[in-house]
Design a protein around this motif. Sequence first.
Motif, PDB file in Angstrom:
ATOM      1  N   TRP A 148       0.836  -1.199   0.000  1.00 19.44           N
ATOM      2  CA  TRP A 148       0.000   0.000   0.000  1.00 19.44           C
ATOM      3  C   TRP A 148       0.876   1.257   0.000  1.00 19.44           C
ATOM      4  O   TRP A 148       1.121   1.854   1.038  1.00 19.44           O
ATOM      5  N   GLY A 149       1.347   1.644  -1.166  1.00 16.50           N
ATOM      6  CA  GLY A 149       2.049   2.905  -1.318  1.00 16.50           C
ATOM      7  C   GLY A 149       3.104   3.136  -0.257  1.00 16.50           C
ATOM      8  O   GLY A 149       3.905   2.260   0.064  1.00 16.50           O
ATOM      9  N   PRO A 150       3.142   4.359   0.328  1.00 13.79           N
ATOM     10  CA  PRO A 150       4.164   4.676   1.336  1.00 13.79           C
ATOM     11  C   PRO A 150       4.102   3.784   2.570  1.00 13.79           C
ATOM     12  O   PRO A 150       5.087   3.664   3.295  1.00 13.79           O
ATOM     13  N   LEU A 151       2.951   3.176   2.841  1.00 10.65           N
ATOM     14  CA  LEU A 151       2.837   2.296   3.998  1.00 10.65           C
ATOM     15  C   LEU A 151       3.515   0.953   3.776  1.00 10.65           C
ATOM     16  O   LEU A 151       3.736   0.200   4.728  1.00 10.65           O
ATOM     17  N   GLY A 152       3.834   0.669   2.522  1.00 17.44           N
ATOM     18  CA  GLY A 152       4.423  -0.628   2.220  1.00 17.44           C
ATOM     19  C   GLY A 152       3.481  -1.760   2.604  1.00 17.44           C
ATOM     20  O   GLY A 152       2.294  -1.757   2.253  1.00 17.44           O
ATOM     21  N   HIS A 153       4.001  -2.728   3.363  1.00 15.33           N
ATOM     22  CA  HIS A 153       3.211  -3.888   3.767  1.00 15.33           C
ATOM     23  C   HIS A 153       2.703  -3.788   5.210  1.00 15.33           C
ATOM     24  O   HIS A 153       2.308  -4.801   5.793  1.00 15.33           O
ATOM     25  N   LEU A 154       2.719  -2.594   5.783  1.00 15.13           N
ATOM     26  CA  LEU A 154       2.213  -2.458   7.143  1.00 15.13           C
ATOM     27  C   LEU A 154       0.781  -2.982   7.302  1.00 15.13           C
ATOM     28  O   LEU A 154       0.471  -3.635   8.309  1.00 15.13           O
ATOM     29  N   PRO A 155      -0.128  -2.728   6.322  1.00 14.83           N
ATOM     30  CA  PRO A 155      -1.479  -3.291   6.479  1.00 14.83           C
ATOM     31  C   PRO A 155      -1.490  -4.811   6.556  1.00 14.83           C
ATOM     32  O   PRO A 155      -2.366  -5.400   7.201  1.00 14.83           O
TER      33      PRO A 155
END
Length: 487
Positions: free
Chosen positions: A31-38
């Motif tokens: 997810w964009g700047p969040l990378g794989h944090l979600p």
Amino acid sequence: MITGQAETSEAYDVAHPSEGGLDIPRAPGHWGPLGHLPLLRHGLLSTLAELGAGAPVVKLQVGAVTKYVVSDGDLAQEILGDKRQAFGRKRVIRGFRPVTGDGLLSLESREHREHRRILAPAFGRLPLARITPLICEVASEYAGRMFSGPSSGPGLDLDLDLDLEMLRLSADITVRCLFRSHTDQETVSWLATKAAPLSKGVLLRMLAPAWSPALPTPEFVARRRATHRLRQVVADLPARHMPAEGGDDVLSLLEGAACPARGPARISRAAVVDELVTLLVAASEATAVTLAWAWHELARHPRAEQAVQAEADAVFNSGRSLPEKLLEHLPLTTKAVMEVLRLYPVPVLPRNALREVSVGGFRFPRGAEVLINVYGIHRDPGHYPQPHTFDPDRWPSDATPLALSSAYLPFSTGAHRCIGAPFAALIAPIALAALAARFQLRPAEAGRRVRAVPGVVTRPNRLIMTASPRVGAGIGAQRVSEQPPAT
């Protein structure tokens, strides 16, 4: 810009060939700047299990940091074995060194090999056979103490913080059986109480930026004080040493290697303490967590519990002396322990690529932060049908926790395979059976979900169980035949 949808589909990116092998695909759910944090919203262990059922190796981006998650046993074996010279252990060393000093977990290359050579005789077949009676004795004494207090007695149940209780037992076994030393029960209880906070500190240092663990937070200060006290306790153990007849116990071997009267000292006096701390921390926590999870799973699976109890009764409640080759009489208990080690292993083994290297046809760039996903490998449905189910019958009758396969790595593999693996494989089934012969455990809070949490090992978040003496079970210790083990 975050649009509310993942940049990639839920299929893994296609790997593209390059000069050094295939580029490693990115995990789904970016997810964009969040990378794989979600992807991590349900916790690290859920993410590791999900990745383990996917591609053999993926890139996982957490903010600006990229991790290479290896979820294939063959690739893990190659990294830890044949290609080990291409990978470093800087995060492992960063995690353990503030607690263990320059013990085996923090050493590399020549020093690591020398320390292993010094300690290896203590984990041979004959020395371990000689300590089997002592393991039974310590476990039986523990069982006796449980039901001898003012709030316990015949017909009375006892609520136990099982994680803490098993730490008490495993620390006592480690000190008395592996080190052939002794300490009082108050000190053993202290060791058990402080083990979990120290373990959390190790995990933080392994996964966090290099500077963050040095911040003087209250937790950091408490861990530093506990580490200092732990080293004091361990430094006192040689004064209470009762050497094994063959001189092949851990303390005898370390003391001999540090003694200048026997020739040039191979290690320093400080290194003796470092290795004792290393073995005490590693052996105590790993065994304690294995035993705690075993009780939890047996309480949930009556058929497996009854099989373990039947073996325990035949060995410990028969009125006869215990057999020499005790483990051979506990095959079902051993399979239960193997299944616990599969379900709740060390979750990840960090490595860092020292140079660009190809593993299994995949290209790892120099500096790549690699996480060997042991948790996911152990739950790979391609190797283990119904991988999240506790099923001791999936193992053959002659299996042992030491059996190596690419999909079963409870003690790692290669040059840094756990030196205490034979000791752990011995004490967990024996201690489990010795206690199962005497009492039964049930959840103290019916319906309460016990959650697995990641640490240096995968531990229960809170495991409170009620112990009830089994009808007709003896509490006194039986002795193993005193005949020397066969050569």
